[in-house]
Every structure is written in C-alpha cells, then in structure tokens.
Design an enzyme around this catalytic site. Structure first.
Site: not given
Ligand code: DAK
Length: 267
Positions: A75, A121, A141
């Site tokens: 992200a 993901e 993460e």
C-alpha cells in the site's frame, strides 16, 4: 479515471494499463516510479477494469500483473501515513480489494519482483498465483508498526501454514520465489526471460475451458477455505450435479466420446 468519448466511452486509466488478446484480458499496475505502490486510484481502476472484463462473455481469464521490478511494493505508505483511526475506519479503506475474490472469471495474478504487504495480499486474491524467478514476497508491515490488513494474516496462513506465516509476519523478512513455491504460496515459478508469454499461455489454457465449469471449480476451491470439509463436500456434490443441466457438460462428454474437440457454449 476518465472516459474517452472517441473510443466508445472506454475508460482511460491513470495507474493501470489494460489489453485484450483473444479471450484473455490483462491488467497491468503501472506506477513504476513508486514501485506500483497501491493507492486508491490503483484500487479503483483495477476493480473497475476487472469487473468490466468479468461481465464480458468474450473474456475467459483475467491476468493481473505489474512491472519487472515490482508487482506492487505494498500500500502507498506516503498516502496513508497521516490517516487517523476514525478516518481510516469510516472510509473502510481498501475494503474494495475483496471484490477481486468475487469475480466469476478466473483471475491469474502474475508476480515479477516485489509483492510486499498489500502487494502480496492482492497477489493472493488470484485463483492462480504465478511467480517469475525474480519474485519476492513478504508482509513487512511489522516494520511500520502495523499488521497486514487486506487478508495477509488469513490468506497467507491458509496458504503456507502457521509457522511460515508467523515467521514472515513477525520478522517482516522477504522470501524468494523458490521458497514461496516450496511453501505453497505460488502455483508455479516461471523463467524470468519469457515470463509474460508463459503467463499468457497458462491464461489461454484456462480461458479455453467452459466458463461455467471454471467458475464452478474456482468457487468450490475457494469454499474449501471457508467451510467445513463435510459442508464443502456436500456443496461440491450439488454443484457437480448442477453442471449436468448445462450444454457444456453435454458438449464436453459428447466431444470426448466422438474423439473431437469440444466447442464450449459457456452455458
Ligand atoms: N509506498 C509508497 N512509496 C513506495 C513504496 C510504498 N509501499 N514502496 C516503494 N516506494 C517508493 C519509494 O519511496 C521510492 O520513491 P522516491 O523516493 O523515488 O520518491 C520509489 O518507490 C523506489 O523505491 P526505493 O528507492 O525504496 O527502491 P529500492 O529498490 O531501494 O527498495 C523496496 C525497494 C521494495 C525494498 C523498498 O521500496 C521498500 O521497502 N518499500 C516499502 C515496502 C513495504 O513496507 N511494503 C508494505 C507497505 S504497508 C489497509 C490494509 C492493508 C494495507 C494498508 C491499509 N486497510 C485495510 C486500511 C497494507 C499496508 C502495506 O502494504
């Protein structure tokens, strides 16, 4: 995303490229300067394109891929770094990625280079996950003070088991394509030099099957992750029986008996 009136109102995308070759559609995430970091534009465009192809009866398989260096390095950290808890929860950020898991058309995710965090993901939303020898997977993460949030703790654990998933998620380390295949995360590792052609070949094979059968098969394999064995076997049996109401079952078996190639009607 805008629409281009001169091209039949086809959407013009900012962050992805799209192409169709016969019955295979390809969506390429295209933010190379940011290693294909997943911002909201990428998400909206990938989903718009994928759902459009899913509705198109001429398309039998969808490939989602990225660039040579990165499928997606996660992200977009710069976009999300100042979000607050109420904001991120209220806008249900990134929930829409799950829509890729609901496509009827088989989705093949094809990874070269980094597939990290949200990139890993999204790759795991594919029915088939193909990796170039250069692929690198990880859920880093933890290094940002967060945890995977788009299914990483769930899909990765189901794919590779508790101990490999914990190792990756708690240390934030990366794993190469060979380890990913050995661990059960990827369907196949393909040579880097002709990765795109090898992916296209596999996509054409899938697209060349009966669409009612591929949709049923993919839904049933997904059900194996979501239900008990007993319920899954029952649902599989019902789905199997239901395929005898399709023209493609008659066609497939008649073609076999008469030593000819089937001509699928996709119904
Ligand atoms: N976000 C934003 N920019 C990124 C990026 C990312 N994830 N990854 C790379 N970039 C940018 C870099 O900042 C750099 O930009 P400039 O400095 O040139 O402007 C450019 O891409 C090239 O990257 P590098 O210079 O770092 O390239 P290297 O070859 O040196 O290193 C790398 C490649 C992949 C090892 C490194 O870029 C890296 O560590 N990237 C970050 C990887 C990462 O931590 N990924 C996880 C992100 S967190 C949510 C659910 C899920 C998520 C979020 C929300 N909700 C339900 C709300 C998911 C979270 C994540 O994925």
């Amino acid at each position: 995303m805008t629409t281009n009136p001169e091209a039949d109102n086809k959407p013009t995308y900012e962050a992805i490229l799209t192409s169709v070759d016969g019955d295979v559609a390809t969506i390429t995430i295209n933010r190379p300067k940011a290693l294909n970091a997943l911002n909201s534009t990428v998400m909206e465009e990938v989903i718009t394109a994928a759902e459009g192809y899913d509705r198109d009866p001429a398309i039998g398989a969808i490939v989602l891929t990225g660039g040579e260096k990165a499928f997606a390095a996660g992200a977009d950290i710069k976009q999300m770094k100042d979000e607050t808890y109420p904001e991120i929860a209220a806008k249900r950020m990134f929930l829409e990625w799950e829509r890729l898991a609901e496509l009827r058309t088989p989705l093949i995710t094809a990874v070269s280079g980094y597939a990290l965090g949200g990139g890993c993901e999204v790759a795991m939303l594919g029915d088939i996950l193909l990796a170039s020898e250069t692929a690198v997977f990880g859920q880093p993460e933890i290094n940002l003070g967060i945890i995977p949030g788009m299914g990483g703790t769930q899909r990765l654990t189901r794919a590779v088991g508790k101990y490999k998933a914990m190792d990756l998620i708690l240390t934030g380390r990366n794993m190469d394509a060979e380890e990913a295949e050995r661990s059960g995360l990827v369907s196949r590792v393909l040579p880097a030099e002709n990765f795109a052609e090898e992916v296209a070949k596999i996509a054409r094979t899938v697209a060349g099957k009966s669409q009612v059968a591929t949709a049923a098969a993919s839904a049933m394999v997904d059900a194996a992750y979501e239900t008990t064995l007993r319920q899954g076997v029952r649902t599989e049996r019902e789905t199997f029986w239901s395929l005898f109401a399709t023209q493609d079952q008659k066609e497939g078996m008649d073609a076999f008996a008469n030593k000819r190639k089937p001509e699928w009607q996709n119904r």
